[in-house]
Design a protein around this motif. Sequence first.
Motif: not given
Length: 297
Positions: A250, A264, A269, A275
């Motif tokens: 990420a 995301q 998520h 996130t």
Amino acid sequence: MIGLVELYSFIDYIQLEKNYSNLTIQEYRKDIEHFLHFLDGESVTNLNEVEYVHARLYVTALYEKKLARTSISRKISSIRSFYKFLHREFDIREDAFRSLYHPKKEERLPHFFYEEEMEKLFQGNEGDDPLSLRNMAILELLYATGIRVSELISIELSHIDKSYGVVRVMGKGRKERYVPIGDFALSAVEEYVEKSRPKLMKSTSHSFLFVNNRGAHLTARGVHYILNEMMKKASMHTTIFPHMLRHTFATHLLNNGADLRSVQELLGHSHLTSTQVYTHVTKEHLRKTYMNAHPRA
């Protein structure tokens, strides 16, 4: 212990109707059983007798045990969910925990590897023996997709779509999503499946992608052990755990210009707030870069 019948009903509900994972169910059970033991100690004989004062006493007891705020917050959420269920199914009052505030979360930035560290990890684990090929495929796939270790070990051979370059993943709450795989990871997985997996399988037969050295389905503990061994082989002394590769995935995406919504979706998520923690990481990365590079920083 009071409330066992109601607890078993709640466990059936989250297992059969909500489709929660086994790990999540275990956490709910542990949290609620802990609370029910506390009520026994307070001589509460009926779940309908629980009032706000009991909730406050319970949370105070948790603080006295020096539990992390995240653990306390999780226990409160578990008990709230339990009482919502009790109110709906057994007409038991749920107001005791409704007005109880969650403790303020500690600001913890996720740990991640820098790109140079990842390169060192890859280079230090090159090899053409069956275990090296498997380990490289695991590392490449975790870094390329950001999937959880529970999602990784659940992947079956048919879940990899080579033509589209994606993997089908079953996430939390049994939510399915498709995650792109980069060329490096796809090549590593293909080489493992062709050259390594048949040798490791021996006389066993199942459809899971990753196997241990006896051909059995690889576990989360096994993945953790493999990653630690890879760190040693690369002469890296940083502590590693599988989720760090998810954090790294990420962080590197955001550092290189990816938008938050896309990250995301890739991470699976449900809420953007989950996130957004990575934006703090990238800001800190930018600050360090500035401090190191600017002549008058």
